[in-house]
Scaffold this motif. Structure first.
Motif, PDB file in Angstrom:
ATOM      1  N   UNK A 109      -0.896  -1.894   2.899  1.00  0.00           N
ATOM      2  CA  UNK A 109      -2.355  -1.749   3.022  1.00  0.00           C
ATOM      3  C   UNK A 109      -2.745  -0.316   2.717  1.00  0.00           C
ATOM      4  N   UNK A 110      -3.910  -0.168   2.125  1.00  0.00           N
ATOM      5  CA  UNK A 110      -4.418   1.171   1.835  1.00  0.00           C
ATOM      6  C   UNK A 110      -5.247   1.674   3.019  1.00  0.00           C
ATOM      7  N   UNK A 111      -5.190   2.966   3.235  1.00  0.00           N
ATOM      8  CA  UNK A 111      -6.105   3.545   4.220  1.00  0.00           C
ATOM      9  C   UNK A 111      -7.517   3.410   3.655  1.00  0.00           C
ATOM     10  N   UNK A 112      -8.486   3.069   4.502  1.00  0.00           N
ATOM     11  CA  UNK A 112      -9.837   2.918   3.975  1.00  0.00           C
ATOM     12  C   UNK A 112     -10.399   4.232   3.446  1.00  0.00           C
TER      13      UNK A 112
ATOM     14  N   UNK B 245     -10.350  14.722   3.305  1.00  0.00           N
ATOM     15  CA  UNK B 245      -9.984  13.330   3.539  1.00  0.00           C
ATOM     16  C   UNK B 245      -8.490  13.112   3.590  1.00  0.00           C
ATOM     17  N   UNK B 246      -8.125  11.906   3.955  1.00  0.00           N
ATOM     18  CA  UNK B 246      -6.719  11.491   3.957  1.00  0.00           C
ATOM     19  C   UNK B 246      -6.606  10.215   3.141  1.00  0.00           C
ATOM     20  N   UNK B 247      -5.707  10.228   2.192  1.00  0.00           N
ATOM     21  CA  UNK B 247      -5.382   9.018   1.437  1.00  0.00           C
ATOM     22  C   UNK B 247      -4.041   8.521   1.919  1.00  0.00           C
ATOM     23  N   UNK B 248      -3.802   7.264   1.773  1.00  0.00           N
ATOM     24  CA  UNK B 248      -2.470   6.808   2.134  1.00  0.00           C
ATOM     25  C   UNK B 248      -2.367   5.311   2.269  1.00  0.00           C
ATOM     26  N   UNK B 249      -1.198   4.920   2.677  1.00  0.00           N
ATOM     27  CA  UNK B 249      -0.938   3.494   2.827  1.00  0.00           C
ATOM     28  C   UNK B 249       0.017   3.282   3.989  1.00  0.00           C
ATOM     29  N   UNK B 250       0.096   2.067   4.444  1.00  0.00           N
ATOM     30  CA  UNK B 250       1.061   1.703   5.478  1.00  0.00           C
ATOM     31  C   UNK B 250       1.458   0.255   5.245  1.00  0.00           C
TER      32      UNK B 250
END
Lengths: 294, 174
Positions: free
Chosen positions: A118-121, A106-111
């Motif tokens: 916002x958080x990545x879903x 998976x990929x976690x993250x934010x932008x």
């Protein structure tokens, strides 16, 4: 903790997808690993917890994949998710070694979008990352994970078919078969990182039963240039084994603290999305090993 | 004698290449004391008897278990004779002709094995260990190892267990 503060909350929710980075340990605990006869069942507890192997925190919800000794796909039966643990059965009808694996990618993250973070879903992968980040987003921060958690169970004599590497993430190649472990003897395993010998990996082995003793009895080891590590089991029992390229972060360095980084951390696999990505991929391997009395 | 000795098939299994044939009918007489235990729930132990020789594959001589259970269910607990299972058992198929036998009651149990018949190989001179391991349902497990030199003529040995096995004695002659 490699994640920045806002991510911690998200990661805590998605505990099963980010076991290595969190204090919690994810584990699969089989009822037996060494079996005789021709028709056995093994039941497995699957959970995420601090103490090994006590299910008192979260179940490991994912339905694992079973690989049979002949290489064909096996079946998970009676899968049930409870409050603190999941359980399932595997029916052993072949002679040889079975693998039961949960692989989390998976990929976690934010932008930032319009000044809002916002958080990545949850459930974002490298494949869906481009879609997950809307146009106009800035300050994109992501952290990839590839966590493999698997156990081995042998009916009859141990076999090697299920250890055929896929070349993805961290994988175990037996020098000593993981279902042939005896207290007082040294066992050697080789670990591959994306198909190549994983040198200088951090290997942690912790014996189960931690609730009833003061010391964790954790063994901290490193793989050699060939990706090999040798473990001498001090006593019989179930052991939790975790392997990662990332140096354990010393508590108190604070989020995002620089500190010493392992050579593997910070290197990013080819094809990953560019941008402001301060984190290396979080790759981990976890297994539960049964060590028998001599 | 509850061990099934079924001639040629067994001889084929028994005559391992690691114990090359030698002339003469070597006879192994083995006596195993199974202790009578005062416990609430007693089950006769599973017992395995095998021979080890340096740099040779260990050789199973006899295994006592619930051979007659439906659907081969008795084999489920063979792994509890854990050293034998690791050393030799897990590579075998059960029931094994000349090797499988029913569990035996407390008391002195005798076993006679003749080289070339059943599971008994012909022994070449050298250093051996005779091993007896017992594992009991809802009970304990114990292993008795008796090292000996085989000069081609005669050997004997005795060792005593302390929990699941009493005295184990053997004589080997040709």
């Amino acid at each position: 903790m490699y994640l920045r503060k806002p991510l911690i909350a998200a990661a805590a929710v998605a505990a099963i997808a980010a076991p290595a980075a969190l204090a919690h340990r994810m584990w699969l605990l089989p009822s037996s690993t060494t079996l005789s006869g021709t028709d056995n069942w093994v039941t497995v507890d699957a959970a995420v917890s601090n103490d090994l192997f006590y299910f008192d925190h979260q179940p490991l919800r994912a339905v694992p994949a079973v690989t049979q000794p002949d290489g064909s796909e096996g079946k998970v039966e009676n899968h049930s998710v409870g409050r603190y643990r999941a359980t399932f059965d595997v029916h052993l009808t072949q002679q040889g070694t079975y693998r039961v694996a949960v692989v989390n990618q998976g990929v976690f993250g934010s932008y930032k979008l319009n000044g809002e973070t916002k958080m990545l879903p949850r459930g974002t992968t490298t494949a869906t990352l481009a879609v997950a980040i809307p146009a106009g987003a800035t300050d994109v921060q992501t952290s990839e994970s590839f966590a493999r958690n698997e156990i081995f169970v042998t009916q009859g004599a141990p076999t090697g078919t299920v250890f055929k590497p896929t070349g993805k993430g961290l994988e175990l190649v037996p020098v000593t078969h993981p279902n042939d472990l005896v207290a007082g003897e040294a066992a050697t395993f080789q670990f591959l990182l994306n198909g190549k010998p994983g040198a200088n990996l951090y290997v942690t082995a912790i014996p189960g039963g931690s609730r009833y003793r003061d010391a964790l009895k954790q063994m901290d080891l490193r793989t050699d240039a060939q990706g090999k590590v040798s473990v001498t089991w001090p006593e019989p029992g179930m052991y939790w084994l975790n392997v990662t390229p990332n140096a354990p972060r010393i508590d108190g360095e604070g989020p995002g603290a620089g500190g010493a980084r392992s050579p593997g951390a910070g290197q990013r696999p080819a094809g990953s999305t560019g941008g402001a990505m301060p984190r290396g991929p979080r790759v981990s391997y976890t297994t539960t090993l049964e060590v028998l009395a001599p | 004698m509850q061990i099934r000795l079924t001639g040629l098939t067994a001889a084929a299994i028994g005559a391992g290449s690691l114990f090359p044939a030698a002339a003469g009918a070597q006879t192994l007489n083995l006596s195993i004391d199974i202790p009578r235990l005062r416990v609430a729930e007693y089950h006769k132990p599973y017992v395995a008897v095998w021979l080890e020789k340096q740099s040779a594959t260990p050789h199973t001589l006899s295994v006592w278990y619930d051979v007659d259970k439906r659907g081969g269910e008795g084999t489920k607990w063979l792994r509890d004779i854990r050293q034998w299972w690791r050393t030799s058992g897990r590579g075998m198929t059960f029931p094994a002709d000349g090797v499988s036998g029913a569990t035996r009651a407390p008391g002195t149990q005798k076993l006679q094995l003749v080289a070339g018949r059943g599971a008994m190989p012909r022994l070449t001179p050298g250093e051996y260990t005779l091993v007896v391991e017992a594992a009991r349902e809802v009970g304990g497990r114990e292993m008795v190892r008796i090292p000996f030199s085989w000069n081609g003529k005669a050997a004997s040995g005795t060792r005593a267990g302390s929990t699941e096995l009493g005295t184990v004695t053997f004589t080997l002659k040709r």
